[in-house]
Design an enzyme around this catalytic site. Structure first.
Site, short mmCIF file in Angstrom:
data_model
loop_
_atom_site.label_atom_id
_atom_site.label_comp_id
_atom_site.label_asym_id
_atom_site.label_seq_id
_atom_site.Cartn_x
_atom_site.Cartn_y
_atom_site.Cartn_z
CG ASP A 177 -2.60 -2.08 8.02
OD1 ASP A 177 -2.69 -2.01 6.87
OD2 ASP A 177 -3.08 -2.98 8.68
CB VAL A 178 -1.59 1.58 3.10
CG1 VAL A 178 -0.67 2.17 3.15
CG2 VAL A 178 -1.31 0.04 2.66
CG ASN A 196 6.55 1.69 -2.40
OD1 ASN A 196 7.04 1.36 -3.42
ND2 ASN A 196 6.78 1.57 -1.04
CE1 TYR A 236 3.75 -8.05 -5.52
CE2 TYR A 236 3.94 -8.66 -7.90
CZ TYR A 236 4.14 -7.83 -6.79
OH TYR A 236 5.22 -6.73 -6.90
CE LYS A 266 2.17 -4.61 -7.04
NZ LYS A 266 2.26 -3.65 -6.41
P1 NAD Z 1 9.86 -4.08 0.29
O1 NAD Z 1 9.40 -5.41 1.24
O2 NAD Z 1 11.23 -3.47 0.91
O3 NAD Z 1 8.79 -2.80 0.86
C1 NAD Z 1 7.59 -2.92 1.13
C2 NAD Z 1 6.98 -1.92 2.06
O4 NAD Z 1 5.74 -1.97 2.09
C3 NAD Z 1 7.63 -1.82 3.21
O5 NAD Z 1 7.91 -0.81 3.97
C4 NAD Z 1 6.63 -2.47 4.12
O6 NAD Z 1 6.53 -2.31 5.57
C5 NAD Z 1 5.26 -1.87 3.62
N1 NAD Z 1 3.88 -2.41 3.81
C6 NAD Z 1 3.59 -3.61 3.74
N2 NAD Z 1 2.62 -3.61 4.20
C7 NAD Z 1 2.08 -2.52 4.61
C8 NAD Z 1 0.87 -1.90 5.19
N3 NAD Z 1 -0.21 -2.63 5.43
N4 NAD Z 1 0.83 -0.77 5.52
C9 NAD Z 1 1.71 0.23 5.15
N5 NAD Z 1 2.94 -0.33 4.62
C10 NAD Z 1 3.09 -1.60 4.25
O7 NAD Z 1 9.41 -4.36 -1.14
P2 NAD Z 1 9.84 -3.37 -2.36
O8 NAD Z 1 10.27 -4.33 -3.19
O9 NAD Z 1 10.44 -1.94 -1.90
O10 NAD Z 1 8.33 -3.25 -2.73
C11 NAD Z 1 7.70 -1.78 -3.07
C12 NAD Z 1 6.32 -1.93 -3.97
O11 NAD Z 1 7.13 -2.27 -5.19
C13 NAD Z 1 5.40 -2.98 -3.89
O12 NAD Z 1 4.27 -2.62 -4.13
C14 NAD Z 1 5.87 -3.89 -4.75
O13 NAD Z 1 4.88 -4.92 -5.17
C15 NAD Z 1 6.48 -3.15 -6.01
N6 NAD Z 1 7.45 -3.97 -7.09
C16 NAD Z 1 8.70 -4.41 -6.29
C17 NAD Z 1 9.46 -4.89 -7.29
C18 NAD Z 1 10.89 -5.47 -6.90
O14 NAD Z 1 11.41 -6.00 -7.75
N7 NAD Z 1 11.52 -5.15 -5.72
C19 NAD Z 1 9.05 -5.05 -8.57
C20 NAD Z 1 7.73 -4.70 -8.94
C21 NAD Z 1 7.00 -4.06 -7.96
#
Ligand code: NAD
Length: 268
Positions: free
Chosen positions: A66-67, A93, A166, A170
């Protein structure tokens, strides 16, 4: 055979068993890095990512942590150093949303987002930097002593009503990344952010899983398509490789033009 820009380097990708993290893991693996698939839940999905990277001729392991938990993050770095000898690249990430109208937002929703999106980046970056400094530069592998890539968002500059926790996290990632780049530039540690727009992943299913939702999303994106994790993976490889050796402290927007504010195309 294509040149493998990250051969011999080890990359930890947090939250790599889904979405953007998974996409980055595949791209880094294809570029020759040993990839650490960090996950917090659903070990079978982390193992599936490992298996796919290995089937494509790469190296990968899955490590649970857990990060937002200091002990677990420290243990993860120890395990990675034991297996691969060191860490060269961190992709910070892991992230999540807990959306609520502001007046209804609970402390639990606020804390969870801050703990994962911001404290998680701090804990992982701190352990990565300690390891980079311990090892020092290995010129055969990279001109830099280490590379950190923070997954931020267009919401580090676009305010987001009803997602205040959120967007705040960021915005914090932006200052976190820039301050680290400043503190460690002289020690040749590069720190940059990727700022995705709308990328098709489970975090934002409601924004793309019906034609109506997708149409409405397109009013925000001049390039007129939703992004995919592979788009982000390619940028992560660039930022991790010496091709970007003079880039540090940068937020790179990868958003199909979302940050040019499509709504103003007709004159506002
Ligand atoms: P996602 O929900 O598919 O993936 C998120 C990942 O983070 C999952 O693997 C989840 O298990 C993991 N996670 C959550 N809590 C955690 C913890 N405590 N310890 C370790 N891992 C943990 O979502 P995504 O879209 O792939 O998001 C990834 C990153 O990209 C995030 O930081 C998100 O804010 C950012 N982001 C996504 C988008 C988008 O449009 N999808 C846009 C901007 C930023």
């Amino acid at each position: 055979m294509a040149e493998k820009k990250l051969s011999g380097q080890t990359a930890i990708v947090t939250g790599a068993n889904s979405g953007i993290g998974e996409g980055c893991a595949y791209s880094l693996g294809a570029a020759g890095a040993n990839v650490v698939i960090n996950y917090v839940s659903k070990p079978e999905t982390a193992q599936a990512v490992v298996d796919k990277i290995k089937a494509d001729g790469g190296n990968a392991i899955a490590v649970q942590a857990d990060v937002s938990n200091e002990e677990q993050v420290i243990a993860m770095f120890k395990e990675v150093v034991k297996v691969y000898g060191t860490v060269d690249i961190l992709v910070n990430n892991a992230g999540l949303q807990k959306d609520a109208k502001f007046e209804e937002m609970t402390v639990a929703q606020w804390d969870l987002v801050m703990n994962v999106n911001l404290k998680g980046q701090f804990l992982c970056a701190r352990e990565a930097i300690k390891e980079f400094l311990r090892r020092g530069i290995v010129p055969e592998r990279s001109a830099a002593c280490g590379k950190i890539i923070c997954m931020s968002s267009v919401h580090e500059i676009i305010p987001w009503a009803n997602h205040v926790n959120y967007a705040t996290s960021k915005g914090g990632v932006r200052m976190f990344m820039q301050s680290l780049a400043q503190e460690f530039g002289d020690r040749k540690i590069r720190v940059n952010s990727i700022c995705p727009g709308a990328i098709k992943t489970p975090i934002n299913t409601d924004a793309w899983n019906t034609p109506q939702a997708l149409n409405s999303l397109m009013t925000l994106i001049p390039y007129n398509r939703i992004g995919v994790p592979e788009d982000i993976g390619k940028l992560a490889v660039f930022l991790a490789s010496d091709d970007s050796d003079y880039i540090t402290g940068a937020s790179i927007f990868i958003d199909g033009g979302m940050t040019v504010f499509e709504g103003f195309a007709t004159g506002g």
